[in-house]
Design an enzyme around this catalytic site. Structure first.
Site, PDB file in Angstrom:
ATOM      1  N   ARG A 192       0.855  -1.203   0.000  1.00 47.38           N
ATOM      2  CA  ARG A 192       0.000   0.000   0.000  1.00 47.38           C
ATOM      3  C   ARG A 192       0.881   1.239   0.000  1.00 47.38           C
ATOM      4  NH1 ARG A 192      -2.668  -2.831   4.658  1.00 47.38           N
ATOM      5  NH2 ARG A 192      -4.150  -4.217   3.639  1.00 47.38           N
ATOM      6  N   PHE A 207     -11.734  -5.233  -4.820  1.00 49.89           N
ATOM      7  CA  PHE A 207     -11.565  -6.202  -3.718  1.00 49.89           C
ATOM      8  C   PHE A 207     -10.971  -5.441  -2.526  1.00 49.89           C
ATOM      9  CE2 PHE A 207     -10.703  -8.381  -7.779  1.00 49.89           C
ATOM     10  CZ  PHE A 207     -11.648  -9.400  -7.774  1.00 49.89           C
ATOM     11  N   ASP A 228     -16.303  -3.775  -3.188  1.00 46.27           N
ATOM     12  CA  ASP A 228     -16.196  -5.088  -2.546  1.00 46.27           C
ATOM     13  C   ASP A 228     -17.563  -5.746  -2.625  1.00 46.27           C
ATOM     14  OD1 ASP A 228     -13.908  -6.438  -0.550  1.00 46.27           O
ATOM     15  OD2 ASP A 228     -15.948  -7.214  -0.260  1.00 46.27           O
ATOM     16  N   ASN A 255     -19.839  -7.083  -7.553  1.00 45.34           N
ATOM     17  CA  ASN A 255     -18.934  -8.152  -7.963  1.00 45.34           C
ATOM     18  C   ASN A 255     -17.937  -7.536  -8.953  1.00 45.34           C
ATOM     19  OD1 ASN A 255     -17.714 -10.293  -9.376  1.00 45.34           O
ATOM     20  ND2 ASN A 255     -19.468 -11.622  -8.955  1.00 45.34           N
ATOM     21  N   ASP A 276      -6.780  -6.682  -5.851  1.00 45.40           N
ATOM     22  CA  ASP A 276      -6.244  -7.488  -4.741  1.00 45.40           C
ATOM     23  C   ASP A 276      -7.265  -8.557  -4.354  1.00 45.40           C
ATOM     24  OD1 ASP A 276      -4.788  -8.466  -2.608  1.00 45.40           O
ATOM     25  OD2 ASP A 276      -5.386  -6.857  -1.242  1.00 45.40           O
ATOM     26  N   CYS A 316      -2.581 -13.708  -4.089  1.00 47.00           N
ATOM     27  CA  CYS A 316      -2.137 -14.304  -2.822  1.00 47.00           C
ATOM     28  C   CYS A 316      -2.327 -15.823  -2.847  1.00 47.00           C
ATOM     29  CB  CYS A 316      -2.852 -13.683  -1.633  1.00 47.00           C
ATOM     30  SG  CYS A 316      -4.625 -13.856  -1.697  1.00 47.00           S
TER      31      CYS A 316
END
Ligand code: SAH
Length: 373
Positions: A192, A207, A228, A255, A276, A316
């Site tokens: 960030r 996200f 989100d 979405n 993300d 991730c």
């Protein structure tokens, strides 16, 4: 095991004389002692090594490693009140996670062996760190693989319903009992901060969860939107935007897959976009769909990016490694006819170290891209 990996799988264990959760002596071919380890009688990961050779493992060793892990974080001089103190295998404390949120600690014991040691670990943390409260966030699903129940309980002191955590200039309200992971996505803190080197103009944070990237970047982006799919997350973004003096940050529940398509149809353009998403590939079988998902969102984001604009894009999923992720980004760039340059290639923050030889400790990839024209 070879190359220093600390796990031995059930299929490779020939004979057992121990109960689940015990610290055991591991004996190899020709009766040589391989080392001492945590033993699980349920998980496919039967053995998690603590030491090599004849060095015995016990509470003094665990205490030494806890102290060392905390000293490493103190030496980083992180500009934050919330960060990871113990990152499991990477701190040679397999399956143990400890996060600090100001004067509170949140602990996860994710194997039978660590779980059995929880009372002793709690006492050590009290003695070493003197926290106002310690919470066990032992609700991750992986505990089921160990035959351990999912629980959230206060182990020491008291832990309020909500606490304030600071990360650089940003303050968050955090629910340590219900927030994702242990409350926040601490692993993205440095990404960030790095993104703030490039963010400008019109921002889209996809996200967003409770606004991690958006809150950090909105102060330099006169227009800022966060998306989100969770209504609860969106209300947290709004509350955090007010708290941080960035009321122009607009949050909406949508979405991302649908929203990127809609924005493209509407001819929208952004100077800064963040992607993300949650881990799309939770296991090997999910890799093909995950790659398709990553490609889809990256391709659409590249199309929405104004020339010279920046895309901060993350994965991730441990199962999608850096090479696979880079290949997806390349395809997205080719298929969208968008030339992009890699400005920075980043990983999880330094409080979540990667241990060489243990690829599982390297899970977060974060590319900062610039649309060239
Ligand atoms: N960027 C955040 C962390 C994101 S975690 C930070 O810096 O803290 C992933 C988030 O994606 C979760 O909040 C989840 O609710 C959201 N999410 C999952 N699938 C989604 C979808 N299809 N569209 C929008 N949001 C989604």
């Amino acid at each position: 095991m070879r190359g220093g990996h600390p796990w031995i799988y059930r299929a490779d264990v020939v004979d057992v004389d121990a109960e689940g959760g015990a610290i055991v002596q591991v004996i190899g071919p020709r009766r040589r002692t391989i080392g001492y380890a945590l033993f699980s009688d349920r998980s496919q990961i039967a053995i998690r090594m603590l030491t090599r050779g004849d060095a015995e493992a016990g509470l003094p060793l665990l205490r030494t490693r806890l102290v060392a892990a905390m000293a490493v974080r103190a030496a980083l001089h992180l500009d934050a009140t919330a960060y990871r103190l113990v990152h499991a295998e990477a701190d040679l404390l397999p399956s143990l996670v400890v996060d600090r949120y100001g004067e509170y600690l949140v602990v996860q014991t994710l194997s039978q062996g660590m779980d059995r040691l929880l009372p002793e670990l709690t006492a050590m943390l009290v003695e070493i760190a003197a926290p106002a409260g310690i919470l066990a966030r032992n609700d991750p699903k992986v505990r089921a693989l160990e035959g351990l129940e999912q629980t959230v309980e206060v182990l020491h002191g008291s832990v309020p319903e909500s606490i304030i955590a600071r990360e650089g200039p940003v303050e968050y309200e955090v629910d340590l009992r219900k927030g994702q992971k242990t409350g926040l996505f601490l692993d993205q803190r440095e990404n960030r901060e790095a993104a703030a080197r490039y963010a400008r103009g019109r921002l889209l944070d996809c996200f967003s969860y409770n606004g991690g990237f958006a809150l950090r970047l909105a102060r330099q982006c006169p227009e800022a939107e966060a998306i989100d799919i969770s209504a609860d997350a969106v209300s947290r973004i709004r509350a955090n935007a007010r708290r941080n003096g960035v009321p122009h940050l607009e949050a909406r529940e949508a979405n991302v897959f649908d929203e990127l398509r809609r924005l493209e149809r509407a001819g929208a353009r952004y100077d800064t976009i963040v992607l993300d998403p949650p881990a799309f590939a939770k296991n090997k079988a999910a890799i093909p769909n995950a790659l398709a998902g990553y490609k889809e969102i990256n391709l659409r984001a590249m199309r929405l990016l104004s020339p010279g604009g920046h895309l901060v894009t993350c994965s991730c999923s441990y199962n999608v490694n850096e090479e696979m992720f880079a290949a997806v980004l390349h395809e997205a760039s080719a298929d969208s006819h968008t030339p992009v340059a890699i400005v920075e290639k980043r990983i999880q923050g330094r409080d979540h170290p990667v241990l060489l030889g243990v690829p599982e400790t390297y899970y977060l990839k974060c590319f900062m891209l610039r649309r060239v024209e």
